[in-house]
Design an enzyme around this catalytic site. Structure first.
Site, mmCIF file in Angstrom:
data_model
loop_
_atom_site.group_PDB
_atom_site.id
_atom_site.type_symbol
_atom_site.label_atom_id
_atom_site.label_comp_id
_atom_site.label_asym_id
_atom_site.label_seq_id
_atom_site.Cartn_x
_atom_site.Cartn_y
_atom_site.Cartn_z
ATOM 1 C CB SER A 79 9.220 2.634 5.186
ATOM 2 O OG SER A 79 9.092 2.700 6.590
ATOM 3 C CG ASP B 171 -1.969 -0.993 1.296
ATOM 4 O OD1 ASP B 171 -1.989 -1.870 0.410
ATOM 5 O OD2 ASP B 171 -2.803 -0.926 2.215
ATOM 6 C CG HIS C 179 2.698 -8.599 0.563
ATOM 7 N ND1 HIS C 179 2.111 -9.674 1.196
ATOM 8 C CD2 HIS C 179 2.435 -7.513 1.349
ATOM 9 C CE1 HIS C 179 1.521 -9.258 2.311
ATOM 10 N NE2 HIS C 179 1.702 -7.949 2.421
#
Length: 295
Positions: A256, A113, A169
């Site tokens: 991040s 996301d 991921h």
């Protein structure tokens, strides 16, 4: 003010920034910049704050954070009262099936996301950090040999702000090599910082690995720490087969960045994302959603 494009609404929105006033003072004033260089960018500052976020005393920050930034807890299995500390909340895993993962082998999905900017046909010595600032891939990973395979390839920059889901991921089936750690500073990766500090990605703490993807060739994963990011945690098993959508790792507290590099002529990025990037806007994406295609 950070303006981004929302693909679902087809409209531009203004990002609600955690610590907005603090960031503007730190990165835009002479006194703030001195404070940044002397204290804020140092490992000890982020480490101490990270340690605090691991204590039970940090738990009281959770409910105001959820309320102030309108975070939907419906996507998560655990109630906010059950988190032991703020870092548990920050790195919370999603409910199963909370994100739709497009399993078509020809479809490239987002690994996280966040807000995305995409650059194709990259010059390895002039990769865009933000308008006016560039860096070289060999400096980013401290490896000139591995960086060469991504000449004229594609670079995808995913910025995760503190309010986002903070796990990242795999975008395909394949095998990932062991990760490499590079020590560095802890500058913010917010656009306010990127507009004022050159080579932020090459200065900050970071980790990188090569993912041998079955559909998209070799992909370079780079995870970058930032101010108050206590740790980058890799949860995958090097050398083992992984599936599309499997977790690779997560960040502890702080904004991040995840950067992916693809080899030349392996993927095409969706036109709306390229259009927004060329016009200076990030595009909001969710983990698992389509962002491109295999060539």
């Amino acid at each position: 003010m950070i303006k981004y494009f929302d693909r679902k609404t087809k409209k531009y929105s203004i990002e609600q920034v955690a610590g907005d006033i603090y960031l503007k003072w730190i990165y835009s004033s002479p006194l703030g910049m001195k404070f940044l260089e002397i204290i804020v960018k140092k490992k000890i500052f982020s480490k101490l704050y990270g340690l605090f976020c691991n204590t039970k005393y940090s738990k009281k920050k959770i409910q105001p954070f959820i309320r102030n930034f309108n975070i939907s807890m419906d996507e998560y299995d655990i109630n906010y009262n059950d988190f032991k500390c703020f870092n548990d909340f920050f790195s919370r895993p999603l409910k199963k099936n909370a994100r739709h993962i497009n399993i078509d082998k020809g479809i490239l999905i987002s690994p996280a996301d966040g807000k995305l900017m995409a650059y194709d046909h990259i010059d390895l010595d002039k990769i865009v950090q933000i308008k006016g600032f560039t860096y070289s891939l060999s400096d980013l990973i401290n490896n000139s040999i591995d960086s060469m395979k991504f000449k004229n390839g594609t670079c995808l920059i995913f910025r995760l702000c503190p309010t986002d889901y903070h796990r990242f991921h795999f975008v395909d089936w394949g095998i990932c090599e062991p990760f490499n750690k590079i020590k560095g500073d802890y500058y913010s990766v917010n656009p306010i910082s990127l507009e004022n500090i050159s080579n932020v990605f090459c200065r900050n703490k970071r980790e990188w690995s090569i993912f041998h993807s079955y559909s998209f060739g070799d992909i370079l994963y780079v995870e970058i720490g930032a101010t108050c990011v206590g740790s980058i945690i890799q949860t995958y098993c090097p050398g083992k087969n992984v599936s599309k959508g499997d977790e690779k790792g997560y960040f502890k507290f702080g904004g991040s960045t995840v950067i992916l590099f693809f080899e030349e002529n392996k993927i095409t990025v969706d036109k709306d994302i390229i259009f927004q990037t060329k016009n200076g806007f990030e595009t909001k994406v969710l983990m698992g959603e389509k962002i491109g295609n295999k060539i």
